[in-house]
Design an enzyme around this catalytic site. Sequence first.
Site, short mmCIF file in Angstrom:
data_model
loop_
_atom_site.label_atom_id
_atom_site.label_comp_id
_atom_site.label_asym_id
_atom_site.label_seq_id
_atom_site.Cartn_x
_atom_site.Cartn_y
_atom_site.Cartn_z
N HIS A 336 0.78 -1.23 0.00
CA HIS A 336 0.00 0.00 0.00
C HIS A 336 0.82 1.29 0.00
O HIS A 336 0.27 2.38 -0.17
CB HIS A 336 -0.89 -0.02 1.26
CG HIS A 336 -2.15 0.74 1.16
ND1 HIS A 336 -2.44 1.61 0.13
CD2 HIS A 336 -3.24 0.78 1.97
CE1 HIS A 336 -3.64 2.14 0.31
NE2 HIS A 336 -4.14 1.66 1.42
N LYS A 422 -30.55 2.66 -5.61
CA LYS A 422 -30.71 3.88 -6.39
C LYS A 422 -32.18 4.28 -6.52
O LYS A 422 -32.49 5.46 -6.70
CB LYS A 422 -30.07 3.71 -7.77
CG LYS A 422 -28.55 3.72 -7.73
CD LYS A 422 -27.96 3.57 -9.12
CE LYS A 422 -26.45 3.63 -9.09
NZ LYS A 422 -25.86 3.48 -10.45
N LYS A 423 -33.07 3.30 -6.42
CA LYS A 423 -34.50 3.62 -6.46
C LYS A 423 -34.93 4.39 -5.22
O LYS A 423 -35.96 5.07 -5.24
CB LYS A 423 -35.32 2.34 -6.61
CG LYS A 423 -35.14 1.65 -7.95
CD LYS A 423 -35.98 0.39 -8.05
CE LYS A 423 -35.79 -0.29 -9.40
NZ LYS A 423 -36.60 -1.54 -9.51
N VAL A 426 -30.79 7.59 -3.29
CA VAL A 426 -29.72 7.81 -2.32
C VAL A 426 -28.43 7.24 -2.88
O VAL A 426 -28.44 6.31 -3.69
CB VAL A 426 -30.07 7.14 -0.97
CG1 VAL A 426 -30.09 5.63 -1.10
CG2 VAL A 426 -29.10 7.56 0.13
N PRO A 428 -25.47 4.89 -3.17
CA PRO A 428 -25.21 3.53 -2.67
C PRO A 428 -24.12 3.50 -1.60
O PRO A 428 -24.21 2.71 -0.65
CB PRO A 428 -24.80 2.77 -3.93
CG PRO A 428 -25.51 3.48 -5.04
CD PRO A 428 -25.46 4.93 -4.64
N THR A 464 -5.43 10.33 -0.50
CA THR A 464 -6.70 10.18 0.22
C THR A 464 -6.87 11.26 1.28
O THR A 464 -5.91 11.88 1.73
CB THR A 464 -6.79 8.81 0.92
OG1 THR A 464 -5.76 8.71 1.90
CG2 THR A 464 -6.71 7.67 -0.07
N GLN A 553 -14.64 1.30 -0.04
CA GLN A 553 -15.18 0.48 -1.12
C GLN A 553 -14.36 0.71 -2.38
O GLN A 553 -13.68 1.73 -2.52
CB GLN A 553 -16.64 0.81 -1.40
CG GLN A 553 -16.90 2.13 -2.11
CD GLN A 553 -18.11 2.10 -3.03
OE1 GLN A 553 -18.35 1.11 -3.73
NE2 GLN A 553 -18.89 3.17 -3.01
#
Length: 627
Positions: A336, A422-423, A426, A428, A464, A553
């Site tokens: 990393h 997504k429906k 909002v 994810p 980051t 993520q």
Amino acid sequence: MFNFKLSQQVLKNSTKSIMPILKKPFSTSHAKGDLFKYQSQLPKLPVPTLEETASKYLKTVEPFLNQEQLESTKAKVAEFVRPGGAGEALQARLNNFAADKDNWLAEFWDDYAYMSYRDPVVPYVSYFFSHKDVKNIIGQDQLLKATLIAYYTIEFQEKVLDESLDPEVIKGNPFCMNAFKYMFNNSRVPAEGSDITQHYNGEENQFFVVIYKNNFYKVPTHKNGQRLTKGEIYSYLQEIKNDATPKGLGLGALTSLNRDEWLSAYNNLLKSPINEASLGSIFASSFVIALDSNNPVTIEEKSKNCWHGDGQNRFFDKPLEFFVSANGNSGFLGEHSRMDATPTVQLNNTIYKQILETNPNDLIVEIGSSAPRFGNAEILPFDINPTTRANIKDAIAKFDATIAAHDEEIFQHYGYGKGLIKKFKVSPDAYVQLLMQLAYFKYTGKIRPTYESAATRKFLKGRTETGRTVSNESKKFVETWSDPNASSADKVATFQAAAKQHVAYLSAAADGKGVDRHLFGLKQMIQPGEPIPEIFTDPIFSYSQTWYISSSQVPSEFFQSWGWSQVIDDGFGLAYLINNDWIHVHISCKRGNGLQSDHLKWYLVDSANEMKDVLTKGLLTDAKPKL
């Protein structure tokens, strides 16, 4: 550092066949592509104002404090930012420091966050990807799979070297591609106090390393300036699999040691010129492929093999290390220190997409009709003295104990994914972050500091910023959803407010306007002998950076799992994937501290089902048809 002339002489004198030294570059063209064309246009990482950071900071710590504690912290922050206060002086120094730097944070961050970190890189720093299954013979044959991984990785490397790889542009914003300079022919190397990065010329080191049965082999990537064919690569790998050399002692396990212990073992190895040359070849190699003898079946077994394996058939200091098991399962491990996950996600996505598109019958025909290769794989020799032998034995024992102390579970939820989320109108990412906070609160009854990685690659040399995902709104959300008397309407309202706040903070963090990196920079400006401002000695300052949940993520349709370790002994590491129809969370924690990964997994299932049920009824209920 390394004597390559000596390395070549050692190999000439060995009983193994030798590989001709390649001198021609990958391409006869000197034209460069567009990979770095936006670099000169990228803005510098900003230095936020004292006032905006102070305001954000107070909001992020408020969920953890009672009123008395909050007032005390507010007073310390006010003293820090007042005109003529310590903050004003430190801010001026930081602005002056940043003025002539490409990226003011980069001057400190790599060393602080990675190179000076002395705990083992595995499991504590490196991250893994477990590739999804390939539903044909390629996915079942170790050498076919490894051949394609090597071939398409070399192809990707060529595009990096000639800069023909397209620069990444997200929503109209070009991203910094500086990390790609450290992707190939690179290695972390142990050093006193703080490790170093050893980088080599890719056109002068046209080979990769294969690890099989704990032995290391050097395989060329090019012949006369041309990339090896798939058939030639397959032939080299087949030769390695058929090699009768006894299984090695597990020298790679030395890279799993605490960095100071690895440095001591490394210095002992360097007493032999044979070892110096062989280590130099590993460090200089384009990448590493480990051929494993195991057959992982479950997603948990596959994840563990990619994350750490047995610690022996590995070399953990390389930034690019692929694994292929005997049954064809494959994965990747990234060191990393010089690269975050996004560049290696792009690499893995690119090569795996091509693997999935490969016709297995055509591949077999191509390999079968390939011309004879031009040399043999070289085994890299090592001179193992009694001290090194003892060091390897010690490393294996410590590695086994470290891994045994970790508790790992996989939350693989096939009930729904971002298609349904997504429906709900909002993000994810916000949804899964709130899902994890709700599960943690149900499990522990506590609201604790939580880290999410926010990419700052829209800035030159950006890496980051911390996304502080706990807020007053998320606190209200978990408390409301844990209240048996709360109405569905209240649950929906608190969910929407928390999701909105999450998106706002993460967006600000990606714009270089987070809290943690700025405060870190200000602290670096304190001169020796100067008093430490109370904002930094306030207990809430360190507590708010104690990541009981460390999360992130990555975007990929080609992984079935990814993950890393928790960052504190009584915390969780939560790595997640959000695909269209499923959600994945890799859960890790330390054993013996009252936490259990399988318990958090249960609460993730419970919370995922509850959120789907409540939000579907509250947000997706169709209006009654008119009569």
